[in-house]
Write a protein that holds these residues in place. Structure first.
Motif, mmCIF file in Angstrom:
data_model
loop_
_atom_site.group_PDB
_atom_site.id
_atom_site.type_symbol
_atom_site.label_atom_id
_atom_site.label_comp_id
_atom_site.label_asym_id
_atom_site.label_seq_id
_atom_site.Cartn_x
_atom_site.Cartn_y
_atom_site.Cartn_z
ATOM 1 N N ALA A 104 1.462 -1.080 0.290
ATOM 2 C CA ALA A 104 -0.144 0.356 0.053
ATOM 3 C C ALA A 104 1.063 1.433 0.040
ATOM 4 O O ALA A 104 2.113 1.245 0.371
ATOM 5 C CB ALA A 104 -0.802 0.249 1.137
ATOM 6 N N CYS A 105 0.801 1.925 -0.457
ATOM 7 C CA CYS A 105 1.147 3.202 -1.135
ATOM 8 C C CYS A 105 0.738 4.350 -0.818
ATOM 9 O O CYS A 105 -0.289 5.012 -1.127
ATOM 10 C CB CYS A 105 1.465 3.319 -2.731
ATOM 11 S SG CYS A 105 2.377 5.003 -3.696
ATOM 12 N N SER A 106 0.933 5.043 0.729
ATOM 13 C CA SER A 106 0.290 6.014 1.010
ATOM 14 C C SER A 106 0.588 7.131 1.066
ATOM 15 O O SER A 106 1.209 7.714 0.201
ATOM 16 C CB SER A 106 0.146 5.963 2.743
ATOM 17 O OG SER A 106 2.013 5.608 2.926
ATOM 18 N N ASP A 107 -0.967 8.050 1.467
ATOM 19 C CA ASP A 107 -0.523 9.762 0.441
ATOM 20 C C ASP A 107 0.769 9.590 1.417
ATOM 21 O O ASP A 107 1.115 9.784 2.901
ATOM 22 C CB ASP A 107 -1.465 10.672 1.321
ATOM 23 C CG ASP A 107 -2.619 9.723 0.505
ATOM 24 O OD1 ASP A 107 -2.945 9.400 -1.076
ATOM 25 O OD2 ASP A 107 -3.980 10.293 0.830
ATOM 26 N N PRO A 108 1.380 10.874 0.919
ATOM 27 C CA PRO A 108 2.577 11.923 1.883
ATOM 28 C C PRO A 108 2.078 12.524 2.743
ATOM 29 O O PRO A 108 1.056 13.351 2.966
ATOM 30 C CB PRO A 108 3.368 13.119 1.134
ATOM 31 C CG PRO A 108 2.293 12.899 -0.047
ATOM 32 C CD PRO A 108 1.575 11.481 -0.940
ATOM 33 N N LYS A 109 2.296 12.312 3.573
ATOM 34 C CA LYS A 109 2.244 12.347 5.237
ATOM 35 C C LYS A 109 2.580 14.167 5.902
ATOM 36 O O LYS A 109 4.149 13.988 5.505
ATOM 37 C CB LYS A 109 1.921 11.622 6.404
ATOM 38 C CG LYS A 109 0.551 10.726 6.227
ATOM 39 C CD LYS A 109 -0.707 11.486 6.018
ATOM 40 C CE LYS A 109 -1.181 9.707 6.235
ATOM 41 N NZ LYS A 109 -2.554 9.679 6.128
ATOM 42 N N VAL A 110 2.238 14.911 6.528
ATOM 43 C CA VAL A 110 2.857 16.344 7.150
ATOM 44 C C VAL A 110 2.922 16.432 7.974
ATOM 45 O O VAL A 110 1.853 16.027 8.649
ATOM 46 C CB VAL A 110 2.462 17.035 6.920
ATOM 47 C CG1 VAL A 110 3.249 18.571 6.852
ATOM 48 C CG2 VAL A 110 2.382 16.934 5.070
ATOM 49 N N ARG A 134 0.080 14.910 18.346
ATOM 50 C CA ARG A 134 1.037 14.397 17.218
ATOM 51 C C ARG A 134 0.463 13.884 16.047
ATOM 52 O O ARG A 134 -0.148 12.752 16.640
ATOM 53 C CB ARG A 134 2.488 14.827 17.436
ATOM 54 C CG ARG A 134 3.141 15.308 18.385
ATOM 55 C CD ARG A 134 4.328 15.315 19.394
ATOM 56 N NE ARG A 134 5.173 15.257 17.696
ATOM 57 C CZ ARG A 134 5.997 15.172 17.578
ATOM 58 N NH1 ARG A 134 7.454 15.094 19.318
ATOM 59 N NH2 ARG A 134 7.337 15.924 16.903
ATOM 60 N N VAL A 135 0.073 13.970 15.148
ATOM 61 C CA VAL A 135 -0.814 13.247 14.430
ATOM 62 C C VAL A 135 -0.476 13.894 12.775
ATOM 63 O O VAL A 135 0.212 14.420 12.605
ATOM 64 C CB VAL A 135 -2.554 13.805 13.990
ATOM 65 C CG1 VAL A 135 -3.046 12.824 14.977
ATOM 66 C CG2 VAL A 135 -2.492 14.991 13.665
ATOM 67 N N GLY A 136 -0.229 12.527 11.302
ATOM 68 C CA GLY A 136 -0.221 12.816 10.426
ATOM 69 C C GLY A 136 -0.927 12.964 9.618
ATOM 70 O O GLY A 136 -1.899 12.609 9.627
ATOM 71 N N VAL A 137 -1.047 13.651 8.168
ATOM 72 C CA VAL A 137 -1.986 14.774 8.323
ATOM 73 C C VAL A 137 -1.719 14.280 6.759
ATOM 74 O O VAL A 137 -0.185 15.315 6.350
ATOM 75 C CB VAL A 137 -2.326 15.539 8.488
ATOM 76 C CG1 VAL A 137 -3.377 16.886 7.403
ATOM 77 C CG2 VAL A 137 -2.657 15.866 9.371
ATOM 78 N N ALA A 138 -2.461 14.265 5.958
ATOM 79 C CA ALA A 138 -2.100 14.133 4.258
ATOM 80 C C ALA A 138 -1.963 15.120 4.384
ATOM 81 O O ALA A 138 -2.395 16.496 4.295
ATOM 82 C CB ALA A 138 -2.950 13.887 3.600
ATOM 83 N N ARG A 139 -0.968 16.103 2.850
ATOM 84 C CA ARG A 139 -0.803 16.782 2.850
ATOM 85 C C ARG A 139 -1.019 18.001 2.432
ATOM 86 O O ARG A 139 -1.305 18.967 2.155
ATOM 87 C CB ARG A 139 1.234 16.709 1.616
ATOM 88 C CG ARG A 139 1.546 17.870 1.513
ATOM 89 C CD ARG A 139 2.062 18.098 0.087
ATOM 90 N NE ARG A 139 3.487 16.984 0.115
ATOM 91 C CZ ARG A 139 4.447 16.518 -0.923
ATOM 92 N NH1 ARG A 139 3.902 17.114 -2.297
ATOM 93 N NH2 ARG A 139 4.768 15.554 0.245
ATOM 94 N N SER A 140 -2.412 17.020 1.141
ATOM 95 C CA SER A 140 -3.384 18.035 0.478
ATOM 96 C C SER A 140 -4.773 19.093 1.325
ATOM 97 O O SER A 140 -4.556 20.187 1.094
ATOM 98 C CB SER A 140 -4.011 17.594 -0.496
ATOM 99 O OG SER A 140 -4.577 16.507 0.424
ATOM 100 N N ALA A 141 -4.527 18.547 2.465
ATOM 101 C CA ALA A 141 -5.731 18.783 3.933
ATOM 102 C C ALA A 141 -4.429 19.910 4.663
ATOM 103 O O ALA A 141 -5.331 21.443 5.234
ATOM 104 C CB ALA A 141 -5.311 18.267 4.385
ATOM 105 N N THR A 142 -3.177 19.916 4.615
ATOM 106 C CA THR A 142 -1.993 20.824 4.981
ATOM 107 C C THR A 142 -2.495 22.370 4.744
ATOM 108 O O THR A 142 -1.061 23.222 5.619
ATOM 109 C CB THR A 142 -0.915 20.504 5.776
ATOM 110 O OG1 THR A 142 -0.184 20.543 5.031
ATOM 111 C CG2 THR A 142 -1.331 18.990 6.951
ATOM 112 N N LYS A 143 -2.426 22.476 3.607
ATOM 113 C CA LYS A 143 -2.132 23.715 2.978
ATOM 114 C C LYS A 143 -3.145 25.026 2.919
ATOM 115 O O LYS A 143 -4.156 24.857 3.887
ATOM 116 C CB LYS A 143 -3.046 23.677 1.306
ATOM 117 C CG LYS A 143 -1.872 22.970 0.386
ATOM 118 C CD LYS A 143 -3.024 23.049 -1.118
ATOM 119 C CE LYS A 143 -2.421 22.047 -2.619
ATOM 120 N NZ LYS A 143 -2.764 21.192 -2.965
ATOM 121 N N ALA A 144 -2.529 25.956 3.178
ATOM 122 C CA ALA A 144 -3.648 27.417 3.712
ATOM 123 C C ALA A 144 -4.682 27.495 3.158
ATOM 124 O O ALA A 144 -5.120 27.660 2.004
ATOM 125 C CB ALA A 144 -2.528 28.707 3.456
#
Lengths: 203, 392
Positions: free
Chosen positions: A21-27, A143-153
């Motif tokens: 499984a190839c996961s979304d990049p997390k931030v 502290r959590v990993g969040v998909a990069r797309s959701a962390t955009k301003a």
């Protein structure tokens, strides 16, 4: 060349090779429902917790989804979970309604290495936090990993949004079969026998 | 463009079984045919098929802009009024499309421009065999010396697989991608399985479901069999059917994003053909086309009459307006919603076979091709899939 490389692994068929499984990049991010929770739990300093909360609160007015009235907002975000906007009014002069801020999220920015902080909301009957852009970021705090797309301003919103119901979760009363009737009718429900059933509903 | 008789791979049935290609000979009738292949030149592929397909895609987008602003056009396309706003909204919101297939009549560079026959813009099938099985054939056929091209030069108009994966990775899908088709069609199920494969390779979480099993919650969101909300749905099921079914009224408010988006209903409609001709009359890749009843259609000698909604060649007639008795017709279940007339442009006859070239679009870019040949002038689901290659 029309194809740049060989076909990669296939999960289809009996020769299938399982894919990892190839996961979304997390931030790396931190989510808290209040300043106090941040102060209690975060490795950040108290001052940072407060400054980031203030930053999220300030952008809340701008970026929160806007509704033309309280009812439409509450339909998505729940009773007494909406407030009139103090800074922005509709063209007819009445206030926008917007969901109350239910938490905030701090994420390491992609470039520059700074820290972003944005408000979070919660839909009615939904344990998940969502950003002002309607992206789910999970129900956990800390502290959590969040998909990069959701962390955009998040972007500013100066217009009322069309209400949608995606915040509401499913109910126990199911009703299905509202799609698919044409396929059945066309394939074998006809009284005519001159055509056989096509192999496909596609084309 | 040449039709070549070649030796099939001795083990192709086993190879098909190994790769999940289950419907190569449905009901004992030939579908996958590899004792024939088509050879193109690189110039034919690039100049005569790839470029025109992308140009037509751009023209189609112009048509969408016109149609969503015109009640008359929406009515001509037989799109139910209650869905006009939704279609326009999905276009204005730029809901992403993933794929489609444009069908052309083309017989090689000497025979003139490829003529656009129609656009399977909403629910095209034959995707898996184009993307995967045809490519495996190319590699093995070149390797084994079955085609007149060395492995180093044998090529195929086919980047579907990587383009699909790339397209899915750009969709920004939150949570799970659901994929649905109607029950009881192996071919459709393989298509959504293949789409699922590509989506997984793009890092998405996926779940397959049948259209008939989609449920509605009290809050009017769509649910899968495990009570999970369907936020993004790839549906291999035509919009024109969905619009007329019970759950149609919930599509707009469900919060679900559909792939293909509803604006594709404008392009998968045969009414696209007269609209294109009206706006781009004389374009070398277009055939004159008119709505049934338009007086201008009488200027055409021989026409193909197609239902606004039709699949797999059903209910299509070839009519010589001077000799109506000699009509060639394929009877079937479509046609209630009216017809269009398109100038007759026969498929090329190559040794008694009539090949049709389908150019695949992925995210609106030309990404591959299939050739299907039929023994008749109206291409139907009996047409055989024949692989192709060119030398690069």
């Amino acid at each position: 060349m029309k194809r740049s490389r060989k076909i990669a692994l296939l999960t289809m068929g009996v020769s299938s090779v399982a894919l990892t499984a190839c996961s979304d990049p997390k931030v790396d991010s931190e989510i808290y429902s209040s300043v106090q929770q941040c102060i209690d739990q975060s490795p950040m300093s108290d001052a940072e917790c407060k400054a980031n909360f203030a930053k999220a609160q300030k952008s809340h007015e701008k970026v929160a989804p806007k509704f033309k009235n309280q009812a439409e907002c509450e339909a998505e975000f729940g009773k007494e979970r909406c407030e009139p906007s103090r800074s922005y009014a509709q063209s007819n002069g009445s206030s926008f309604f917007m969901p109350m801020m239910m938490g905030y999220m701090m994420s390491r920015m992609m470039s520059g290495g700074g820290m972003g902080s944005q408000p979070l909301y919660r839909g009615k009957n939904d344990p998940n936090f969502r950003t002002a852009e309607d992206k789910k970021v999970g129900s956990r705090t800390g502290r959590v990993g969040v998909a990069r797309s959701a962390t955009k301003a998040p972007t500013p919103k100066y217009e009322a949004r069309k209400p949608n119901r995606r915040y509401a979760t499913g109910s126990e009363k199911r009703r299905s079969g509202g799609f698919g009737s044409t396929g059945r009718r066309t394939s074998n429900g006809s009284s005519r026998s001159s055509y056989t059933r096509g192999r496909s509903f596609g084309g | 463009m040449k039709r070549l008789k070649i030796t099939p791979r001795h083990d192709w049935q086993q190879t098909a079984a190994n790769h999940g290609f289950t419907f190569h000979t449905p009901d004992n009738e030939e579908y996958w045919r590899e004792n024939i292949c088509y050879e193109f030149t690189e110039r034919e592929i690039e100049d005569d098929l790839e470029d025109p397909a992308e140009e037509i895609e751009a023209m189609c987008f112009d048509i969408i802009n016109d149609v969503i602003a015109s009640e008359e056009a929406l009515e001509k396309l037989q799109i139910p009024k209650q869905h006009w706003d939704y279609i326009a909204w999905t276009w204005q919101q730029k809901h992403k499309n993933i794929y489609g297939r444009m069908d052309f009549s083309y017989g090689g560079a000497e025979q003139g421009a490829a003529k656009f026959l129609e656009y399977n813009a909403d629910t095209p099938t034959s995707l898996y065999e184009t993307a995967i099985f045809q490519w495996i054939w190319l590699e093995q056929a070149a390797e084994r010396g079955l085609i007149p091209a060395r492995p180093s030069e044998a090529d195929q108009f086919n980047s579907l697989h990587e383009r699909l994966i790339d397209a899915y990775s750009r969709f920004e899908i939150e949570g799970m991608l659901h994929l649905a088709c109607a029950k009881d069609s192996d071919e459709d199920f393989v298509t959504i399985e293949y789409m699922e494969e590509c989506a997984k390779q793009a890092g998405l979480k996926t779940h397959k479901i049948f259209m008939e099993d989609i449920a509605i919650s009290e809050n009017k969101t769509f649910l899968d069999g495990e009570q999970r909300e369907i936020n993004t749905l790839f549906k291999l099921y035509p919009w024109e059917w969905m619009f007329r079914e019970e759950f149609a009224e919930h599509v707009y408010d469900s919060g679900c994003t559909f792939i293909e988006p509803a604006w594709k209903a404008i392009l998968s409609n045969k009414g696209l053909l007269p609209l294109l001709w009206e706006k781009f009359e004389g374009h070398p890749n277009l055939l004159p086309a008119f709505f049934d009843g338009d007086a201008k259609a009488s200027s055409l000698n021989k026409v193909v009459k197609k239902p606004i909604f039709s699949r797999e060649g059903w209910n299509i007639s070839i009519i010589d307006q001077k000799k109506p008795d000699e009509t060639i017709h394929r009877d079937g279940p479509y046609g209630e919603e009216g017809f269009i007339l398109q100038e007759y442009h026969p498929l090329p006859n190559m040794d008694g076979a009539y090949p049709m070239c389908g150019v695949w679009m992925v995210a609106s870019q030309a990404a591959g091709m299939l050739v299907r040949e039929d023994a008749n002038l109206i291409t139907t689901d009996d047409a055989c899939f024949t692989p192709h290659f060119f030398k690069s």
